[in-house]
Scaffold this motif. Structure first.
Motif, PDB file in Angstrom:
ATOM      1  N   LYS A   1      63.282-106.066  49.836  1.00 15.42           N
ATOM      2  CA  LYS A   1      62.544-106.144  48.413  1.00 15.42           C
ATOM      3  C   LYS A   1      61.118-105.120  48.998  1.00 15.42           C
ATOM      4  CE  LYS A   1      62.771-109.718  44.522  1.00 15.42           C
ATOM      5  NZ  LYS A   1      62.464-110.562  44.031  1.00 15.42           N
ATOM      6  N   SER A   2      60.388-104.453  48.112  1.00 17.32           N
ATOM      7  CA  SER A   2      59.483-103.465  48.665  1.00 17.32           C
ATOM      8  C   SER A   2      58.250-104.595  49.230  1.00 17.32           C
ATOM      9  CB  SER A   2      59.723-101.839  47.610  1.00 17.32           C
ATOM     10  OG  SER A   2      58.391-101.472  48.545  1.00 17.32           O
TER      11      SER A   2
ATOM     12  N   ASN B   1      52.919 -99.025  44.555  1.00 16.59           N
ATOM     13  CA  ASN B   1      53.654-100.053  44.822  1.00 16.59           C
ATOM     14  C   ASN B   1      55.065 -98.810  46.239  1.00 16.59           C
ATOM     15  OD1 ASN B   1      53.468-102.046  43.461  1.00 16.59           O
ATOM     16  ND2 ASN B   1      53.782-100.496  41.868  1.00 16.59           N
TER      17      ASN B   1
ATOM     18  N   GLY C   1      58.491 -99.059  46.212  1.00 17.14           N
ATOM     19  CA  GLY C   1      59.247 -98.052  45.790  1.00 17.14           C
ATOM     20  C   GLY C   1      60.846 -97.897  47.428  1.00 17.14           C
ATOM     21  N   ASP C   2      61.709 -97.736  47.576  1.00 23.38           N
ATOM     22  CA  ASP C   2      62.032 -97.154  48.557  1.00 23.38           C
ATOM     23  C   ASP C   2      61.497 -96.863  49.854  1.00 23.38           C
ATOM     24  OD1 ASP C   2      64.475 -98.333  47.728  1.00 23.38           O
ATOM     25  OD2 ASP C   2      64.832 -97.096  46.824  1.00 23.38           O
TER      26      ASP C   2
ATOM     27  N   SER D   1      54.918-104.052  41.883  1.00 18.84           N
ATOM     28  CA  SER D   1      55.799-103.942  41.285  1.00 18.84           C
ATOM     29  C   SER D   1      56.907-104.365  42.877  1.00 18.84           C
ATOM     30  CB  SER D   1      57.079-103.099  41.085  1.00 18.84           C
ATOM     31  OG  SER D   1      58.516-102.559  40.879  1.00 18.84           O
ATOM     32  N   TYR D   2      57.873-104.869  42.967  1.00 16.92           N
ATOM     33  CA  TYR D   2      58.317-105.173  43.994  1.00 16.92           C
ATOM     34  C   TYR D   2      59.965-103.995  44.027  1.00 16.92           C
ATOM     35  CZ  TYR D   2      55.148-108.076  44.030  1.00 16.92           C
ATOM     36  OH  TYR D   2      53.697-108.816  43.730  1.00 16.92           O
ATOM     37  N   THR D   3      60.358-103.800  43.275  1.00 19.26           N
ATOM     38  CA  THR D   3      62.181-102.881  44.075  1.00 19.26           C
ATOM     39  C   THR D   3      62.109-102.016  44.065  1.00 19.26           C
ATOM     40  OG1 THR D   3      61.549-102.688  40.917  1.00 19.26           O
ATOM     41  CG2 THR D   3      63.094-101.558  41.953  1.00 19.26           C
ATOM     42  N   GLY D   4      63.139-101.595  44.926  1.00 19.54           N
ATOM     43  CA  GLY D   4      63.133-101.055  46.476  1.00 19.54           C
ATOM     44  C   GLY D   4      63.792-102.156  47.786  1.00 19.54           C
ATOM     45  N   THR D   5      63.844-101.427  48.314  1.00 26.79           N
ATOM     46  CA  THR D   5      64.453-102.393  50.261  1.00 26.79           C
ATOM     47  C   THR D   5      63.656-101.177  50.955  1.00 26.79           C
ATOM     48  OG1 THR D   5      66.062-100.301  50.404  1.00 26.79           O
ATOM     49  CG2 THR D   5      66.565-103.165  48.905  1.00 26.79           C
TER      50      THR D   5
END
Length: 189
Positions: free
Chosen positions: A99-100, A116, A118-119, A133-137
């Protein structure tokens, strides 16, 4: 030739003075300075000093773990003398994570701007968001990349040394193996 050298020297001095550590110990070489800059919650136990693991074999902040919650790894106060206007906050990041990251930059009223990532694969500039937000790697192929937080439109960033300034957050239930180094503030006009 002497005039050219003088002009170049003055240009370098101007550039060098336009950026500063974001808080004492922000290069993680003097870890005692870093931990002294933290608020009362301190540093999560899965974060430590990475001796010789930072830029040019310097110290850095090493994060290895699988957090059970959306954790604040640390929250630093504004313990350096910061410019009245901040254009950017930058830091170097290396490693991988499922996670990001989300970064908070605190306002004078105690609330915060949320950035945030993201990727993350290469150098990048990030704008503030409405929510964390922790979306992404994250996968930097074992190289440091530069993360730039665009603060150019933000007018109420806290610079009071007694109050929170900068925090790094991770997402729950994901493997993290990251190095963070050289958190810097770039002055605005």
């Amino acid at each position: 030739m002497k005039k050219i050298f003088t002009i170049l020297s003055l240009s370098f001095i101007t550039f060098a003075s336009a950026q500063t550590n974001a808080f004492k110990g922000a290069d993680f070489d003097n870890f005692a300075d870093f931990t002294a800059s933290l608020n009362k919650y301190g540093l999560k136990d899965y974060a430590r000093q990475g001796v010789g693991e930072g830029i040019n074999s310097s110290g850095d902040l090493k994060i290895i773990g699988n957090p059970a919650g959306n954790d604040y790894i640390f929250t630093a106060k504004a313990t350096e003398t910061l410019p009245a206007k901040i254009k950017e906050i930058t830091f170097m990041l290396k490693g991988s994570a499922a996670k990001s990251l989300s970064v908070n930059v605190y306002k004078t009223d105690g609330t915060f701007y949320k950035f945030n990532l993201g990727d993350v694969r290469k150098d990048m500039t990030v704008q503030d968001s409405e929510t964390n937000s922790y979306t992404g790697t994250i996968f930097t192929k074992d190289k440091f990349v530069k993360i730039t937080l665009d603060c150019s439109k933000l007018t109420d960033i806290n610079t009071n040394a007694a109050s929170n300034f900068f925090a790094v957050k991770v997402g729950k239930g994901a493997d993290y193996n990251l190095d963070i180094d050289d958190v810097k503030v770039i002055a605005g006009n």
